[in-house]
Design a protein around this motif. Structure first.
Motif, PDB file in Angstrom:
ATOM      1  N   GLY A  53       0.883  -1.086   0.084  1.00  0.00           N
ATOM      2  CA  GLY A  53       0.019   0.103  -0.050  1.00  0.00           C
ATOM      3  C   GLY A  53       0.966   1.311  -0.110  1.00  0.00           C
ATOM      4  N   GLY A  54       0.389   2.300  -0.475  1.00  0.00           N
ATOM      5  CA  GLY A  54       1.152   3.735  -0.543  1.00  0.00           C
ATOM      6  C   GLY A  54       1.032   4.183   0.992  1.00  0.00           C
ATOM      7  N   ASN A  55       1.797   5.259   1.251  1.00  0.00           N
ATOM      8  CA  ASN A  55       1.948   6.052   2.430  1.00  0.00           C
ATOM      9  C   ASN A  55       0.909   7.130   2.374  1.00  0.00           C
ATOM     10  N   GLY A  56       0.401   7.543   3.618  1.00  0.00           N
ATOM     11  CA  GLY A  56      -0.635   8.537   3.657  1.00  0.00           C
ATOM     12  C   GLY A  56       0.130   9.729   3.538  1.00  0.00           C
ATOM     13  N   GLY A  57      -0.740  10.729   2.904  1.00  0.00           N
ATOM     14  CA  GLY A  57      -0.030  12.133   2.708  1.00  0.00           C
ATOM     15  C   GLY A  57       0.281  12.715   4.103  1.00  0.00           C
ATOM     16  N   ASN A  58       1.292  13.523   3.852  1.00  0.00           N
ATOM     17  CA  ASN A  58       1.620  14.207   5.317  1.00  0.00           C
ATOM     18  C   ASN A  58       0.878  15.610   5.184  1.00  0.00           C
ATOM     19  N   ILE A  59       0.942  16.496   6.565  1.00  0.00           N
ATOM     20  CA  ILE A  59       0.668  17.730   6.436  1.00  0.00           C
ATOM     21  C   ILE A  59       1.589  18.499   6.830  1.00  0.00           C
ATOM     22  N   GLY A  72      -3.003   6.751   1.572  1.00  0.00           N
ATOM     23  CA  GLY A  72      -2.450   6.082   0.540  1.00  0.00           C
ATOM     24  C   GLY A  72      -3.444   5.057  -0.046  1.00  0.00           C
ATOM     25  N   ILE A  73      -2.968   4.866  -1.297  1.00  0.00           N
ATOM     26  CA  ILE A  73      -3.785   3.851  -2.160  1.00  0.00           C
ATOM     27  C   ILE A  73      -3.606   2.342  -1.655  1.00  0.00           C
ATOM     28  N   LYS A  74      -4.537   1.231  -1.640  1.00  0.00           N
ATOM     29  CA  LYS A  74      -4.079   0.075  -1.382  1.00  0.00           C
ATOM     30  C   LYS A  74      -3.307  -0.658  -2.389  1.00  0.00           C
ATOM     31  N   GLY A  75      -2.534  -1.662  -2.004  1.00  0.00           N
ATOM     32  CA  GLY A  75      -1.739  -2.412  -2.927  1.00  0.00           C
ATOM     33  C   GLY A  75      -2.714  -3.233  -3.565  1.00  0.00           C
ATOM     34  N   ALA A  76      -2.293  -3.903  -4.871  1.00  0.00           N
ATOM     35  CA  ALA A  76      -3.114  -4.882  -5.648  1.00  0.00           C
ATOM     36  C   ALA A  76      -2.515  -5.986  -6.036  1.00  0.00           C
ATOM     37  N   GLN A 128      -0.644  -8.656  -8.840  1.00  0.00           N
ATOM     38  CA  GLN A 128       0.130  -8.351  -9.913  1.00  0.00           C
ATOM     39  C   GLN A 128       1.344  -7.506  -9.344  1.00  0.00           C
ATOM     40  N   ASN A 129       1.623  -7.282  -7.932  1.00  0.00           N
ATOM     41  CA  ASN A 129       2.611  -6.644  -7.381  1.00  0.00           C
ATOM     42  C   ASN A 129       2.294  -5.131  -7.565  1.00  0.00           C
ATOM     43  N   LEU A 130       1.280  -4.845  -7.747  1.00  0.00           N
ATOM     44  CA  LEU A 130       0.881  -3.437  -7.981  1.00  0.00           C
ATOM     45  C   LEU A 130       1.060  -2.403  -6.731  1.00  0.00           C
ATOM     46  N   TYR A 131       1.946  -1.642  -6.493  1.00  0.00           N
ATOM     47  CA  TYR A 131       2.013  -0.714  -5.503  1.00  0.00           C
ATOM     48  C   TYR A 131       0.773   0.450  -5.572  1.00  0.00           C
ATOM     49  N   GLY A 132       0.481   0.574  -4.276  1.00  0.00           N
ATOM     50  CA  GLY A 132      -0.603   1.671  -4.135  1.00  0.00           C
ATOM     51  C   GLY A 132       0.146   3.064  -4.441  1.00  0.00           C
ATOM     52  N   ARG A 133      -0.154   3.923  -4.696  1.00  0.00           N
ATOM     53  CA  ARG A 133       0.329   5.438  -4.685  1.00  0.00           C
ATOM     54  C   ARG A 133       0.293   6.127  -3.401  1.00  0.00           C
ATOM     55  N   ASN A 134       1.138   6.757  -3.054  1.00  0.00           N
ATOM     56  CA  ASN A 134       1.349   7.589  -1.791  1.00  0.00           C
ATOM     57  C   ASN A 134       0.103   8.649  -1.899  1.00  0.00           C
ATOM     58  N   GLY A 135      -0.447   8.629  -0.786  1.00  0.00           N
ATOM     59  CA  GLY A 135      -1.398   9.969  -0.754  1.00  0.00           C
ATOM     60  C   GLY A 135      -0.835  11.447  -0.812  1.00  0.00           C
ATOM     61  N   LYS A 136      -1.535  12.219  -1.264  1.00  0.00           N
ATOM     62  CA  LYS A 136      -0.823  13.538  -1.515  1.00  0.00           C
ATOM     63  C   LYS A 136      -0.925  14.273  -0.350  1.00  0.00           C
ATOM     64  N   ASP A 137       0.095  15.085  -0.092  1.00  0.00           N
ATOM     65  CA  ASP A 137       0.406  15.815   0.929  1.00  0.00           C
ATOM     66  C   ASP A 137      -0.441  17.382   0.961  1.00  0.00           C
ATOM     67  N   THR A 138      -0.758  17.673   2.169  1.00  0.00           N
ATOM     68  CA  THR A 138      -1.443  18.873   2.300  1.00  0.00           C
ATOM     69  C   THR A 138      -0.709  20.013   3.027  1.00  0.00           C
ATOM     70  N   LEU A 139      -0.751  21.242   2.557  1.00  0.00           N
ATOM     71  CA  LEU A 139      -0.108  22.403   2.973  1.00  0.00           C
ATOM     72  C   LEU A 139      -1.122  23.377   3.723  1.00  0.00           C
ATOM     73  N   ILE A 140      -0.528  23.502   4.843  1.00  0.00           N
ATOM     74  CA  ILE A 140      -1.497  24.708   5.462  1.00  0.00           C
ATOM     75  C   ILE A 140      -0.598  26.024   5.514  1.00  0.00           C
ATOM     76  N   ARG A 141      -1.340  27.139   4.888  1.00  0.00           N
ATOM     77  CA  ARG A 141      -0.542  28.338   5.078  1.00  0.00           C
ATOM     78  C   ARG A 141      -0.944  29.088   6.027  1.00  0.00           C
ATOM     79  N   VAL A 142       0.021  29.718   6.993  1.00  0.00           N
ATOM     80  CA  VAL A 142      -0.381  30.544   7.810  1.00  0.00           C
ATOM     81  C   VAL A 142       0.455  31.800   7.849  1.00  0.00           C
TER      82      VAL A 142
END
Ligand SMILES: Nc1nc2c(ncn2[C@@H]2O[C@H](COP(=O)(O)OP(=O)(O)OP(=O)(O)O)[C@@H](O)[C@H]2O)c(=O)[nH]1
Ligand SMILES: [Mg+2]
Length: 323
Positions: free
Chosen positions: A38-44, A69-73, A75-89
């Motif tokens: 599975g892919g990693n979850g996105g950071n903040i 993160g997207i789950k693995g599948a 045929q050895n398909l890796y899940g994509r990592n989740g997108k990060d989120t940016l908080i602008r202060v």
């Protein structure tokens, strides 16, 4: 309206689960494990931005997430990592974790702080095969992303803070000393939220002045507009205390404002303070002398000013830059 305080729940993405699958095709009906990770979850992340209004985006948006993160599948398909989120202060914000009490000061535009980490993706069953177990049916689950409860407070980064009772002439001074065009009115509480302006300096960078709403007796208990705006002068180097020369009880006015400062944060009292007797054009010279005598007992750092007296304004600028 300036939003200078928000509470946010921030939740990083969960890791995607690993897959537990086996090769199946026309040739093999009982192939080996082929579950991908599975892919990693996105950071903040939190990043500073040179925009005083940036917190307004979070006025109603109270929960900020990053993508899972997207789950693995198979045929050895890796899940994509989740997108990060940016908080602008806005630069000058203090971010604090309500539970752990960790505090981050956002001081410039270059630092990018990892505030919550995404969960790691789970490994697929293909990674668990070994000499003794050729057909693991097990795959890892993705880890849960971190969560925090944040309080973000903006404290304007000004060099000089204008304070005083309502109608003392604070915004008028901001107008004549800087490039700002605040609202000015002959009635109390014209200013409802802080104004900033830059006073040009021949030496080095210009000085930033903050003009905040007027204080009244009991402001620390919530009277008038309260004392919450005092947070914006906490970081200033010098306080300019404006007192209207046309008022009869100068000493009481001075003490009222000092007392509210004290109730908010006693350390404000030890900041250098320049007392300005404002609107000097509206009173007679003997009256000025009398008031100066009274004020000198309270603070030696004192001068009279009128927004119509360019010489005095020049002197004031020089004095402020010296601080
Ligand atoms: N004659 C004269 N009037 C002044 C002077 N400075 C300010 N005023 C007037 O005093 C009134 C109040 O001025 P403001 O600058 O709005 O006062 P403030 O302290 O910002 O007031 P709040 O925002 O309500 O706290 C306005 O009518 C100004 O025109 C001055 O030097 N001379
Ligand atoms: Mg004002």
């Amino acid at each position: 309206m300036l939003i200078d305080e928000v509470n946010l729940t921030v939740k990083a993405g969960n890791g995607g689960n690993g897959a537990a699958t086996f090769k199946r095709n026309a040739q093999t009906s009982r192939g080996g494990p082929d579950g991908g990770n599975g892919g990693n979850g996105g950071n903040i992340y939190i990043e500073g931005i040179n925009d005083m209004q940036a917190l307004s985006e979070y006025r109603y948006k109270k929960v900020i997430t990053a993508e899972d993160g997207i789950k693995g599948a198979k045929q050895n398909l890796y899940g994509r990592n989740g997108k990060d989120t940016l908080i602008r202060v806005p630069i000058g914000s203090t971010v604090s974790d309500e539970k752990t009490k960790q505090v981050w000061e956002i001081e410039n535009e270059t630092q990018k702080i990892l505030i919550t980490k995404g969960g790691k993706g789970g490994r697929g069953n293909n990674e668990f095969k070994s000499a003794t177990n050729q057909t693991p049916t097990y795959a890892e689950k993705g880890e849960v992303g971190e969560e925090r409860f944040l309080k973000i407070e903006l404290k304007l980064i000004a060099d000089i803070g204008l304070i005083g009772l309502p109608n003392a002439g604070k915004s008028s001074l901001l107008e004549v000393l800087t490039n700002a065009h605040p609202k000015i009115g002959n009635y109390p509480f014209t200013t409802l939220e802080p104004n900033l302006g830059v006073m040009p300096s021949t030496k080095g960078r210009g000085k930033i002045l903050a003009d905040i709403p007027g204080l009244i007796e009991g402001a620390s208990g919530g009277k008038g507009l309260g004392i919450k705006f005092l947070r914006h002068i906490e970081k200033t180097i010098v306080l300019v205390h404006c007192i209207d020369a046309t008022n009869a009880q100068i000493e009481k006015e001075y003490e009222t404002v000092r007392n509210e400062l004290k109730n908010y944060n006693e350390s404000l009292l030890s900041k250098p303070e320049l007392v300005l007797l404002t609107k000097s054009d509206l009173v007679t010279q003997p009256q000025i002398e009398k008031n100066l005598k009274i004020l000198k007992r309270l603070n030696k750092n004192i001068m009279t000013i009128s927004i119509y007296d360019d010489n005095r304004l020049g002197e004031l600028k020089e004095r402020l830059i010296k601080f």
